[in-house]
Design an enzyme around this catalytic site. Structure first.
Site, PDB file in Angstrom:
ATOM      1  N   TRP A  65       0.815  -1.227   0.000  1.00 51.51           N
ATOM      2  CA  TRP A  65       0.000   0.000   0.000  1.00 51.51           C
ATOM      3  C   TRP A  65       0.847   1.276   0.000  1.00 51.51           C
ATOM      4  O   TRP A  65       0.456   2.292   0.577  1.00 51.51           O
ATOM      5  CB  TRP A  65      -0.983   0.016   1.187  1.00 51.51           C
ATOM      6  CG  TRP A  65      -1.631  -1.307   1.402  1.00 51.51           C
ATOM      7  CD1 TRP A  65      -2.565  -1.909   0.596  1.00 51.51           C
ATOM      8  CD2 TRP A  65      -1.370  -2.241   2.458  1.00 51.51           C
ATOM      9  NE1 TRP A  65      -2.900  -3.140   1.092  1.00 51.51           N
ATOM     10  CE2 TRP A  65      -2.189  -3.367   2.237  1.00 51.51           C
ATOM     11  CE3 TRP A  65      -0.532  -2.209   3.581  1.00 51.51           C
ATOM     12  CZ2 TRP A  65      -2.192  -4.463   3.079  1.00 51.51           C
ATOM     13  CZ3 TRP A  65      -0.522  -3.314   4.427  1.00 51.51           C
ATOM     14  CH2 TRP A  65      -1.348  -4.420   4.171  1.00 51.51           C
ATOM     15  N   HIS A  66       1.981   1.236  -0.674  1.00 57.81           N
ATOM     16  CA  HIS A  66       2.850   2.410  -0.745  1.00 57.81           C
ATOM     17  C   HIS A  66       2.833   3.031  -2.136  1.00 57.81           C
ATOM     18  O   HIS A  66       3.830   3.583  -2.598  1.00 57.81           O
ATOM     19  CB  HIS A  66       4.281   2.029  -0.353  1.00 57.81           C
ATOM     20  CG  HIS A  66       4.402   1.569   1.067  1.00 57.81           C
ATOM     21  ND1 HIS A  66       5.535   0.959   1.572  1.00 57.81           N
ATOM     22  CD2 HIS A  66       3.528   1.645   2.105  1.00 57.81           C
ATOM     23  CE1 HIS A  66       5.347   0.658   2.850  1.00 57.81           C
ATOM     24  NE2 HIS A  66       4.136   1.060   3.190  1.00 57.81           N
ATOM     25  N   TYR A  67       1.705   2.937  -2.809  1.00 60.81           N
ATOM     26  CA  TYR A  67       1.603   3.506  -4.158  1.00 60.81           C
ATOM     27  C   TYR A  67       1.695   5.033  -4.108  1.00 60.81           C
ATOM     28  O   TYR A  67       1.284   5.669  -3.137  1.00 60.81           O
ATOM     29  CB  TYR A  67       0.326   3.039  -4.860  1.00 60.81           C
ATOM     30  CG  TYR A  67      -0.943   3.089  -4.040  1.00 60.81           C
ATOM     31  CD1 TYR A  67      -1.717   4.231  -3.995  1.00 60.81           C
ATOM     32  CD2 TYR A  67      -1.382   1.969  -3.325  1.00 60.81           C
ATOM     33  CE1 TYR A  67      -2.899   4.276  -3.261  1.00 60.81           C
ATOM     34  CE2 TYR A  67      -2.552   2.001  -2.582  1.00 60.81           C
ATOM     35  CZ  TYR A  67      -3.297   3.164  -2.559  1.00 60.81           C
ATOM     36  OH  TYR A  67      -4.463   3.212  -1.822  1.00 60.81           O
TER      37      TYR A  67
END
Length: 536
Positions: free
Chosen positions: A470-472
């Site tokens: 979830w580090h987009y």
């Protein structure tokens, strides 16, 4: 005001300040957006779109001296145990259906299942809680003032960051990392230092999660701030007549019942600040007529400004987890220890996931590797003209061979960890490395068709078993969409302040830096408006 009305007002004021605790009083400025609500519809110095990881500290800071409207498309995290209790971490992430869920599922065109936040506090309400800063070189590359960066990190940390108490699993992983060559051991630190370290967390010693919303409640000036929940901004309003550049003057949002509302800025130097995240910010610019002209025309959107870089250079750090069984029950722990390798991969671990109570291969811990950067780039485009819908996004995981090389080295490091001396106390005596890797390969973690039936090729393993942490980021990057002050290039009255502006994911986990950026830019903007000597 009549005598009776005046008496009622005085009683309300006395009740508010004598009977309601300070934190409760401040929550009085958080309201639900509704058709007949009594909130001001015009004359704000700043309208912030998105009450997430950047938006909350930004709003809290600006409200010290300016009138601020913060519009959040989701609800409140307070009193929601799915959010606040560490034991509900996995349930919270998987909850896509309940009426007030903070999680919105999206599946990228790559076939990777992902999640985005829709709640006050944003991703800090969903993530695994790890708190660690960007490296000093990353801060320099972002063009930020080091002293103010340090002050901003400390401001955030004083409210929500904690030193974790690692359990046996986390301690063993830390020791195994150093044995595997990820050295030295640097102990506890928020700083980004090569080697192995114990980082911070936003969970306290009882497992209670702090979020960006707590920063908002603690630091905001309630007389200057209005927060509206369930307010989904559909588009920005721009004035173009008689102007060489479009200028924002307000926004249109929908409440939970679908009714539309307009809110306007004050005249002058007022601004709309978009902090809707790496998906929401480029999506909102496009819905507002700022983006690739042909794409907008095809969607029936009036083009305000042709900006072909909006939605480009989307990236997500590929993550590959290895599920490690344990012969003994493991206490739940999320990310606490990290190995910062010299080859561009970060190794992290969690424990007590318990995917199944019947199969020993499904009980234990997870050791994962995340590729730094990354180098691979994708795109985002619109799926519809409704801001509540997910856009179309593709990250092109491992398109760049550098990312794939880093993944392979990361997996090999995890293999060394698994067979290391510190991990022998956990691994069942009848389970070997081959079984662990084969079991991991069978877990259904994405929708990507497998190119092979086994895990022998680590390159193919990385591609087939890739998932997200979830580090987009990207889509509104500094230098192409916004300038160094995060102002929209080619237009007036708009800034974008969040992870969509990043050229890379800072540190091992970006949440600390996104929180810092909200505070940092709030201080910078106040000093622009009121003078460099302004104290905040």
């Amino acid at each position: 005001m009549g005598v009776k009305a005046n008496t009622v007002f005085i009683c309300f004021v006395l009740y508010t300040f004598l009977c309601i605790p300070a934190e409760g009083r401040k929550q009085l400025f958080i309201k639900e957006a509704m058709k007949n609500a009594h909130w001001k519809r015009s004359d704000y110095d700043y309208i912030i779109v998105g009450g997430g990881t950047a938006g909350c500290p930004l709003a809290a800071t600006l409200s010290q001296n300016m009138s601020v409207l913060l519009l959040e498309r989701g609800g409140s995290p307070f009193e929601n145990s799915n959010i606040t209790d560490i034991h509900n971490f996995y349930a919270n992430l998987r909850d896509y259906e309940s009426p007030h869920t903070p999680t919105q599922e999206f599946i990228s065109e790559d076939g990777v299942i992902n999640a985005r936040a829709r709640v006050l506090g944003g991703g800090t309400c969903l993530n695994a809680g790890f708190y660690t800063r960007a490296s000093s070189s990353e801060v320099r590359s972002m063009g930020l003032e080091p002293n103010l960066v340090e002050q901003s990190y400390q401001w955030v940390e004083s409210t929500i960051a904690h030193r974790p108490a690692p359990n046996e699993w986390q301690n063993a992983v830390a020791e195994a990392l150093t044995e595997a060559g990820v050295s030295p051991y640097n102990g506890f630190t928020y700083d980004h230092i090569p080697g192995t370290k114990l980082g911070g967390t936003i969970f306290n010693s009882t497992g209670h999660r702090s979020t960006a919303a707590d920063i908002l409640v603690k630091h905001a000036n309630p007389r200057k701030l209005t927060v509206l929940l369930y307010a989904t901004v559909q588009r920005l309003l721009f004035s173009t007549k008689g102007k060489s550049r479009p200028k924002a003057y307000g926004v249109v949002f929908r409440d939970r019942d679908g009714a539309e509302h307009r809110v306007l800025l004050k005249k002058g130097n007022s601004e709309v600040i978009i902090s809707a995240g790496a998906l929401g910010s480029p999506q909102l610019l496009m819905l507002s007529g700022i983006g690739p002209a042909e794409e907008l025309k095809n969607m029936g959107i009036r083009v305000i400004m042709d900006q072909p870089e909006v939605g480009k250079n989307m990236a997500d750090n590929p993550m590959n987890p290895i599920f490690v069984p344990s012969a003994v029950p493991l206490e739940l722990s999320l990310i606490q220890v990290v190995g910062i390798t010299k080859f561009g991969s970060f190794i992290e671990a969690s424990s007590g996931y318990g995917l199944s109570s019947e199969n020993i291969m499904n009980k234990g811990g997870i050791i994962l590797e995340k590729v730094s950067g990354p180098h691979s780039r994708g795109y985002l485009t619109l799926n519809s003209t409704n801001a509540g819908d997910n856009p179309v996004v593709k990250f092109n995981y491992f398109e760049n061979p550098v990312d794939l090389q880093r993944c392979v080295k990361g997996i090999r490091t995890i293999e060394k960890i698994i067979i290391s001396r510190p991990m022998k106390q956990f691994i069942p005596h009848n389970v070997n490395l081959t079984q662990i890797m084969s079991s991991t390969f069978q877990h259904p973690i994405n929708l990507i068709p497998r190119k092979t039936g086994d895990w022998d090729s680590l390159k193919q393993f990385c591609k087939d078993r890739v998932t997200t942490i979830w580090h987009y980021h990207g889509g509104c990057q500094v230098g192409s969409v916004v300038d160094g002050d995060y102002k929209l290039i080619g237009a007036d009255g708009v800034r974008v302040i969040d992870g969509s502006t990043f050229l890379f994911s800072p540190g091992t986990n970006p949440q600390a830096t996104v929180l810092m950026l909200g505070r940092y830019m709030g201080v910078r903007i106040l000093r622009e408006q009121l003078g460099k000597s302004t104290k905040v």
